[in-house]
Design a protein around this motif. Sequence first.
Motif: not given
Length: 435
Positions: A266-286
Amino acid sequence: MLQPLKREESASQRTIVLVLSISLTAFLIGGILGAVAIRGLFASGEHPEATGAKGPGGKPPAAAPKAQLVRAGLIEQKPIVPTRTLVGDLVAVHSTTVPTEVAGKIIEMSVEEGAKVKGGETVLARIDDTWTTLEAERIAAQIAEKKATLNFERSDYVRYMNLLERNAVSQSQATQKQSLMEELQAAVAQLEVMLQETKERKSRLEIRAPFDGTVITKQAELGEYLSIGSEIVEIVSTGRIYAQVMVPEELLPLLEIGDPIALVVDSVNKELQGKVASINAQGSAASRTFPVRIELDDLDGKLLPGMGVSAFVPVTRESTHLLAPRDAVLTKPDESTIWALVPNQKDAAGGTFVAQPIPVRILSHTRSAYAIVCQRDVDRDLVKPGVQVVTEGLERLIPGAIVRVDEDRSQLAPVPGTYRTGQQVIERADALDEK
């Protein structure tokens, strides 16, 4: 005699005033009626001096309505992956506080907060090496002494062995001489290890950056004495950066390591392409969400940890739908509408269209298009691949409006009063009343 004459003069004056008033009133009424009549003639298309052909009822034919200028896009049918926008933050790939491994006084420190550092090259701080140098020299002297003694004992051992062959010395004396040589060899080896340790400690008096990054905090200053483990600077890595978003649990099965993800910083108004690096198995229960990190380039340091980011995460598997450009759909809580362009049959030369509103239902969306379906069966022939729909200027249209498509496809400049997505800012009625 005077009184009757005065009465006659007064009556005569009243008569004159009455006549003048009536005349002036009649003149004004006549002028008003004449103006109304002339205005009616011009409004009906007639003119007292006009000549030529007239339509039915003696009136000239009505002029054809002027076509409005709009921009249009095409309805397409193709496979898409609907997405949901999730908001997250940029986080550093590496972040560490660099400590000192050797005690001593800082004699050089050239980096400041915000400085760029190169891994393995940039010297963060240099510690006084006087005592380390002296210790290395002392150990080197001891090694030289032990080696000299060892050389003497080796020569003496050769002499003992010659004497042993002539039975001039006992076997135990020769064995003692051999043990003494081995002891000296072990002492030299130990001293050499100590010397190597001292040299290694001396090399670590020059503290270098562990990786490419930026200094964000500085905990030590020039001239300060540091004990082992004291913190010097804190560094965050550059080159690569992570965008971390909290993904709802129902969307996790749609993500895999390495999947491409589109993002907007948002701050630089740049559209980028990334790739999923990690999916954390510890999430928020709430919130039933899980941290997902998306790796991307930091654009030569323009992207910094803590910046806000919008990631477009898939919500379903790939499917095929009719797609309309996002700008072509007027979305409302009760019903959405598109304006389809039908060729104008009354235009013999062609080039104009009739705009028809068609109610649609939005099934899903991508960043640039809505997947739609007609609300009414009668409209299905108008909503098919290749049909033009209005993308700009649709707010001014009425059913059956005659339009012409603007062939200019140049990018429109942003105008004040729009959000980042391009949606027009609508002021609330109460805010307008306050103005």
